[in-house]
Design a protein around this motif. Structure first.
Motif, PDB file in Angstrom:
ATOM      1  N   HIS A   1     -19.032 -17.658 -22.031  1.00 29.50           N
ATOM      2  CA  HIS A   1     -18.015 -17.689 -22.369  1.00 29.50           C
ATOM      3  C   HIS A   1     -17.331 -19.286 -22.449  1.00 29.50           C
ATOM      4  N   LEU A   2     -17.152 -19.794 -21.394  1.00 29.56           N
ATOM      5  CA  LEU A   2     -16.367 -21.439 -21.213  1.00 29.56           C
ATOM      6  C   LEU A   2     -16.947 -22.009 -22.192  1.00 29.56           C
ATOM      7  N   LEU A   3     -18.718 -22.158 -22.497  1.00 33.34           N
ATOM      8  CA  LEU A   3     -18.633 -23.429 -23.646  1.00 33.34           C
ATOM      9  C   LEU A   3     -17.881 -22.789 -24.831  1.00 33.34           C
ATOM     10  N   ASN A   4     -17.747 -20.988 -24.821  1.00 35.92           N
ATOM     11  CA  ASN A   4     -16.914 -21.064 -26.580  1.00 35.92           C
ATOM     12  C   ASN A   4     -15.881 -21.045 -26.312  1.00 35.92           C
ATOM     13  N   PHE A   5     -15.137 -20.837 -24.870  1.00 36.38           N
ATOM     14  CA  PHE A   5     -14.007 -21.634 -25.418  1.00 36.38           C
ATOM     15  C   PHE A   5     -13.676 -23.005 -25.692  1.00 36.38           C
ATOM     16  N   VAL A   6     -14.389 -23.598 -24.787  1.00 36.75           N
ATOM     17  CA  VAL A   6     -14.088 -25.018 -25.467  1.00 36.75           C
ATOM     18  C   VAL A   6     -15.030 -25.510 -27.296  1.00 36.75           C
ATOM     19  N   ALA A   7     -16.156 -24.985 -27.302  1.00 41.81           N
ATOM     20  CA  ALA A   7     -16.306 -25.125 -28.237  1.00 41.81           C
ATOM     21  C   ALA A   7     -15.296 -25.106 -29.688  1.00 41.81           C
ATOM     22  N   PHE A   8     -16.015 -23.972 -29.804  1.00 45.40           N
ATOM     23  CA  PHE A   8     -15.409 -22.681 -30.933  1.00 45.40           C
ATOM     24  C   PHE A   8     -13.802 -22.663 -30.750  1.00 45.40           C
ATOM     25  N   GLU A   9     -12.894 -21.996 -29.331  1.00 45.33           N
ATOM     26  CA  GLU A   9     -11.399 -22.099 -29.586  1.00 45.33           C
ATOM     27  C   GLU A   9     -10.970 -23.858 -29.777  1.00 45.33           C
ATOM     28  N   LEU A  10     -10.959 -24.243 -28.739  1.00 48.41           N
ATOM     29  CA  LEU A  10     -10.322 -25.581 -28.466  1.00 48.41           C
ATOM     30  C   LEU A  10     -11.430 -26.665 -29.361  1.00 48.41           C
ATOM     31  N   GLN A  11     -12.203 -26.526 -29.586  1.00 44.36           N
ATOM     32  CA  GLN A  11     -13.224 -27.133 -30.814  1.00 44.36           C
ATOM     33  C   GLN A  11     -13.052 -28.054 -29.842  1.00 44.36           C
ATOM     34  N   PHE A  12     -13.370 -29.183 -29.028  1.00 49.39           N
ATOM     35  CA  PHE A  12     -13.800 -29.885 -27.852  1.00 49.39           C
ATOM     36  C   PHE A  12     -12.277 -31.478 -27.686  1.00 49.39           C
ATOM     37  N   ASP A  13     -11.786 -29.890 -27.684  1.00 48.56           N
ATOM     38  CA  ASP A  13     -10.458 -31.014 -27.794  1.00 48.56           C
ATOM     39  C   ASP A  13     -10.107 -31.249 -26.398  1.00 48.56           C
ATOM     40  N   ILE A  14     -10.737 -32.293 -25.197  1.00 49.47           N
ATOM     41  CA  ILE A  14     -10.800 -32.179 -24.145  1.00 49.47           C
ATOM     42  C   ILE A  14      -9.899 -32.070 -23.828  1.00 49.47           C
ATOM     43  N   ALA A  15      -8.459 -33.006 -24.330  1.00 50.10           N
ATOM     44  CA  ALA A  15      -7.145 -33.703 -23.788  1.00 50.10           C
ATOM     45  C   ALA A  15      -6.557 -31.798 -23.351  1.00 50.10           C
ATOM     46  N   LEU A  16      -7.074 -31.335 -24.596  1.00 54.22           N
ATOM     47  CA  LEU A  16      -6.123 -30.203 -24.011  1.00 54.22           C
ATOM     48  C   LEU A  16      -6.883 -28.886 -23.377  1.00 54.22           C
ATOM     49  N   LEU A  17      -8.229 -29.195 -23.481  1.00 53.41           N
ATOM     50  CA  LEU A  17      -8.993 -28.271 -22.127  1.00 53.41           C
ATOM     51  C   LEU A  17      -8.309 -28.316 -20.842  1.00 53.41           C
ATOM     52  N   GLY A  18      -8.130 -30.127 -20.552  1.00 53.11           N
ATOM     53  CA  GLY A  18      -7.136 -30.229 -18.550  1.00 53.11           C
ATOM     54  C   GLY A  18      -6.195 -29.925 -19.412  1.00 53.11           C
ATOM     55  N   SER A  19      -5.158 -29.916 -19.672  1.00 56.91           N
ATOM     56  CA  SER A  19      -4.354 -30.463 -19.841  1.00 56.91           C
ATOM     57  C   SER A  19      -3.982 -28.294 -19.325  1.00 56.91           C
ATOM     58  N   GLU A  20      -4.708 -27.444 -20.556  1.00 56.10           N
ATOM     59  CA  GLU A  20      -4.844 -25.916 -20.413  1.00 56.10           C
ATOM     60  C   GLU A  20      -5.025 -25.518 -18.813  1.00 56.10           C
ATOM     61  N   ILE A  21      -6.151 -26.092 -18.555  1.00 55.08           N
ATOM     62  CA  ILE A  21      -6.687 -25.373 -17.301  1.00 55.08           C
ATOM     63  C   ILE A  21      -5.670 -25.757 -16.163  1.00 55.08           C
ATOM     64  N   ILE A  22      -4.817 -27.064 -16.338  1.00 56.20           N
ATOM     65  CA  ILE A  22      -3.413 -27.055 -15.212  1.00 56.20           C
ATOM     66  C   ILE A  22      -2.869 -25.963 -15.910  1.00 56.20           C
ATOM     67  N   LYS A  23      -1.737 -26.249 -16.998  1.00 55.20           N
ATOM     68  CA  LYS A  23      -1.323 -25.543 -17.112  1.00 55.20           C
ATOM     69  C   LYS A  23      -0.931 -24.109 -17.040  1.00 55.20           C
ATOM     70  N   ARG A  24      -2.500 -23.278 -17.736  1.00 56.50           N
ATOM     71  CA  ARG A  24      -2.197 -21.997 -17.717  1.00 56.50           C
ATOM     72  C   ARG A  24      -2.615 -21.059 -16.598  1.00 56.50           C
ATOM     73  N   PRO A  25      -1.578 -20.556 -16.127  1.00 53.47           N
ATOM     74  CA  PRO A  25      -2.587 -19.835 -14.674  1.00 53.47           C
ATOM     75  C   PRO A  25      -4.008 -19.161 -14.804  1.00 53.47           C
ATOM     76  N   TYR A  26      -3.477 -19.220 -16.174  1.00 55.64           N
ATOM     77  CA  TYR A  26      -5.036 -17.281 -16.190  1.00 55.64           C
ATOM     78  C   TYR A  26      -6.515 -18.534 -16.434  1.00 55.64           C
ATOM     79  N   ILE A  27      -5.698 -19.839 -16.944  1.00 55.88           N
ATOM     80  CA  ILE A  27      -7.030 -20.483 -16.966  1.00 55.88           C
ATOM     81  C   ILE A  27      -7.758 -21.157 -15.760  1.00 55.88           C
TER      82      ILE A  27
END
Lengths: 203, 335
Positions: free
Chosen positions: A90-116
């Protein structure tokens, strides 16, 4: 009776019914035949699959006790590890296919979005419990192993909240899941109370 | 010879994918059974996740007619395959899952249909089913469609300017806003009769625009896509397309357009005003609680590995045509 199923065959059934859907899912996802947005399909499928497996794992001990079914209890770790595998996908799919390895975006998503944030917290617990589920750690950790693995209960709540917060308006399904989690935890009410409030109980 | 001056928003047509992809995927979905716990409990409902994985879904499909229209022949962007445009839909009246509408809407009746234009107008108009495609000359508009959930598509819509319809009704000088309403028919639209299927939003679905937004040449009343009349999951027989706003503004299966002097209520802001504003302009700088709006995933052909995350453009790239509508407005306040 199912109860007398040898452990080996019980495990075979678990392997088949947990691993085959994942293989089938990815076969469809790579060939672009599972809906218009395969990215969304795999994320939802693995997410809900992880939650289903987690709930089944939490059902094991009450069911095994009720029906005096020791082999079922012995297969609990396998089910828990499959739940963790689905969560990892589930997590790898989100990082690889939804965010397409935009790691900066992953970082900000984890901080900004309570559900994440909540979902990641649940994943960290899941990862920790998976690693320490090895027999080596179980022996080494002794009585604190059980205390650590009680975090499953907290994780289950976090997963429920993660699901609830992730939807736009269709809250009925996540509400049912949350109710199931609460029911499963209330079966263990006494034990959870002892774990969370040990002093009160000694008085 | 017809000489057409391409407008800046016009983008060319290529790589139109055939319908057979759409047919194929149905087969595979069926085998992929994995039941959500709620489906076990709820039994009859939640078709989205469980039942259709097992059940047969070879329902008769809705009949689309071919349309006569002026082609948009100045295109440079890859179209989203037709099969994806018609099978990935948010249309909660037919279920909250993306593939629910295509499953549940095929028996939807679009003829007879009535679309009323009323309110602060001097000449109220009622369009019958045939009028929708015959009263105005139809043209193709290839537009980007950006969903608030951070996915997007490129779709060749067919329709006519909303402005033409509004002008026909002759709005009077008090008209400031335009309110839209979707058909309310719980018998045909299961989401309207069951909270479980319809996601608990308030029906009938309503939307609204400021009059100057509605009169902007980009605002389109669409009656078709890919050369044919709309299938029901895409909002048959007539829907709105406002390409610089998030997709939920583009209300489907419209039965009523009312000119008013007050800002009309809109369905999603009724549900969560802090998340979905009246304007809902595509804006990469204003985040949604659940989705960063800075980038989006373009739905194209290709499977899981399609590399398609792109930066979101202000007003979905239509700023040249619409930015003047919002001059001096604080767009993080009026989101």
């Amino acid at each position: 009776m199912l109860k007398f199923l040898p452990l080996f065959w019980l495990k075979v059934i678990i392997h088949l019914s947990a691993a085959l859907p994942i293989l089938y899912l990815y076969y469809g996802a790579f060939s672009d035949t599972i809906g218009a947005d395969p990215v969304e399909t795999v994320i939802h499928f693995t997410g809900i699959g992880a939650f289903n497996l987690l709930i089944i794992t939490l059902l094991i001990s009450p069911v095994a006790k009720q029906f005096k079914w020791p082999n079922l209890l012995k297969s609990r770790r396998l089910l828990g590890l499959y739940a963790a595998t689905y969560a990892l996908f589930h997590l790898l799919n989100f990082v690889a296919f939804e965010l397409q390895f935009d790691i900066a975006l992953l970082g900000s998503e984890i901080i900004k979005r309570p559900y994440i944030t909540v979902g990641m917290a649940a994943f960290v617990i899941m990862a920790l419990l998976s690693v320490t589920s090895l027999s080596y750690y179980k022996k080494r950790l002794g009585p604190s192993w059980q205390k650590l693995h009680n975090y499953t209960y907290i994780m289950a709540c976090l997963v429920g909240v993660h699901f609830y917060w992730s939807v736009k308006s269709e809250i009925i399904e996540p509400s049912i899941y949350l109710a199931i989690v609460i029911a499963l935890l209330s079966i263990r009410g006494k034990r959870i109370k002892q774990w969370l409030l040990p002093k009160k109980n000694n008085r | 010879m017809l000489i057409k001056t391409p407008k800046r928003y016009a983008i060319s047509e290529n790589e139109v994918t055939s319908e057979n992809i759409y047919r194929e995927r149905r087969q595979l979905l069926k085998g992929m059974g994995f039941i959500g716990a709620s489906a076990l409990i709820a039994g009859t409902s939640n078709k989205a996740h469980a039942i259709d994985f097992f059940g047969s879904d070879d329902k008769p499909s809705f009949k689309q007619n071919t349309l006569t229209y002026q082609k948009d022949d100045s295109n440079n962007q890859t179209l989203t395959p037709e099969a994806k445009v018609t099978s990935h839909n948010n249309f909660y009246e037919f279920g909250t899952g993306k593939s629910d509408p295509v499953k549940n809407a095929q028996a939807f009746k679009v003829d007879p249909w009535q679309l009323k234009v009323d309110g602060l107008v001097d000449n109220p108009v009622t369009l019958d089913y045939d009028d929708l495609t015959k009263l105005f000359a139809l043209e193709e508009r290839i537009y980007r469609l950006r969903c608030v959930e951070a996915w997007s598509m490129v779709v060749p819509w067919i329709g006519f300017s909303l402005a033409e319809l509004i002008k026909k009704a002759q709005p009077n000088s008090n008209a400031k806003f335009v309110a839209f309403e979707t058909l309310y028919d719980p018998e045909q639209m299961p989401g309207q009769s069951s909270r479980f299927i319809g996601g608990g939003i308030h029906y009938p679905y309503v939307e609204g625009l400021r009059l100057d937004e509605a009169l902007n040449p980009l605002s389109l009343m669409s009656v078709g896509l890919y050369g044919k009349t709309l299938p029901p999951q895409n909002g048959a027989p007539i829907r709105l397309i406002v390409p610089w706003k998030y997709g939920f503004k583009s209300i489907k299966s419209v039965v009523r357009i009312t000119l008013t002097d007050k800002q009309p209520p809109t369905t999603w802001s009724q549900l969560a005003a802090s998340e979905y504003g009246f304007y809902a302009n595509v804006n990469p700088n204003v985040s949604h609680p659940r989705w960063s709006q800075a980038s989006e995933r373009r739905i194209t052909g290709g499977g899981l590995f399609a590399r398609n995350r792109i930066e979101t453009q202000m007003f979905n790239g239509y700023g040249e045509e619409v930015a003047h509508l919002y001059k001096g407005m604080n767009l993080s306040k009026y989101y």
